[in-house]
Structures are given as structure tokens and as C-alpha cells.
Design an enzyme around this catalytic site. Structure first.
Site, mmCIF file in Angstrom:
data_model
loop_
_atom_site.group_PDB
_atom_site.id
_atom_site.type_symbol
_atom_site.label_atom_id
_atom_site.label_comp_id
_atom_site.label_asym_id
_atom_site.label_seq_id
_atom_site.Cartn_x
_atom_site.Cartn_y
_atom_site.Cartn_z
ATOM 1 N N CYS A 70 0.886 -1.161 0.000
ATOM 2 C CA CYS A 70 0.000 0.000 0.000
ATOM 3 C C CYS A 70 0.923 1.210 0.000
ATOM 4 C CB CYS A 70 -0.972 -0.041 1.185
ATOM 5 S SG CYS A 70 -0.176 -0.180 2.787
ATOM 6 N N CYS A 120 0.984 5.838 -15.964
ATOM 7 C CA CYS A 120 0.012 5.621 -17.030
ATOM 8 C C CYS A 120 -1.397 5.602 -16.455
ATOM 9 C CB CYS A 120 0.302 4.300 -17.753
ATOM 10 S SG CYS A 120 -0.235 2.843 -16.840
HETATM 11 ZN ZN LIG Z 1 1.275 1.980 -15.408
#
Ligand SMILES: [Zn+2]
Length: 135
Positions: A70, A120
Site C-alpha cells: 500500500c 500511465c
Molecule cells: Zn502503469
């Protein structure tokens, strides 16, 4: 059978990542969408983790090592790793998963150590080779 959970450091994970049989499971919640992520990691938010655990096991079919993290890997990461181990124990099927690991210091530690961060917007992230990075 994966029965205990061990920790790996970011550097260890970097070398593990070269193997095809590893999956990285990011259990952060909404932070993933604005803080970036480890390339190729799968996103299973901790708040809905228990409901999605069977999806996760299907998605990692063929992988024998799962690495959870996390933000800091202090609460959500180890908790979800433990839930997965307990789930496999309950269904008496390890689904081919041999190692359940937690990334020490989580995503924040990974980024602080200068390891690569992917930004991304692909779901799922396709990994380092993506050319559609959005800064
Ligand atoms: Zn990525």
C-alpha cells in the site's frame, strides 16, 4: 503452500520483477490515481479487497509469487496479504501461489528510493513498455 508472509525490500522486488511468475498487488485506495504506481502492478483497493479476492486469484492465474503493497505497507498491505492467505486456507486450494510477500515501506518507500514509478492511466497497467505515459 503460502502460509507465512515475508517482507521484501524495493531492491529485492526490482530483481524479482524480472521473473514472469510474479504479480504485484497495489491495495492503496484512491491514492493510486494521483501518486503513480509500480509498473505492471494490479490494483485491488483495500476497501473492497475482500469482495474481489476471487477475481484477484483468477487474474494472477499462473503466478506463484504475489507481492502486496500500500502506501507504507504498514496496515493495508499486510492486512490484505493476510486475507489472501486465510482465503486460500479456507478454500483448501493454494491456486499455485507459493509466496505471499509484502513490499517493505510500501509505494512511498519505493518512490523515495528512486525506483521507477509508472504514471500511465491504463487499467490494468501494461508495465514499463507503455508509450502512453501521462505526466
Ligand atoms: Zn502503469
Amino acid at each position: 503452500m503460502a502460509r507465512s508472509i515475508s517482507y521484501v525490500t524495493g531492491s529485492q522486488l526490482l530483481s524479482l520483477k524480472r521473473r514472469p511468475n510474479i504479480a504485484i498487488i497495489d491495495v492503496r485506495d484512491e491514492e493510486r490515481s494521483y501518486d503513480g504506481h509500480i509498473a505492471g502492478s494490479l490494483h485491488y483497493a483495500s476497501d473492497s479487497f475482500s469482495d474481489k479476492i476471487s477475481n484477484l486469484i483468477r487474474e494472477v492465474n499462473g503466478k506463484d509469487t504475489l507481492v502486496f503493497h500500500c502506501a507504507l505497507s504498514q496496515v493495508r498491505g499486510p492486512t490484505c496479504a493476510r486475507k489472501l492467505v486465510n482465503y486460500l486456507k479456507d478454500v483448501k486450494d493454494d491456486a499455485g501461489i507459493k509466496n505471499v510477500l509484502v513490499l517493505e515501506r510500501g509505494f512511498n518507500g519505493w518512490e523515495a528510493s528512486g525506483h521507477p514509478v509508472c504514471r500511465c492511466n491504463m487499467k490494468p497497467c501494461k508495465g514499463e513498455s507503455t508509450s502512453a505515459e501521462v505526466a
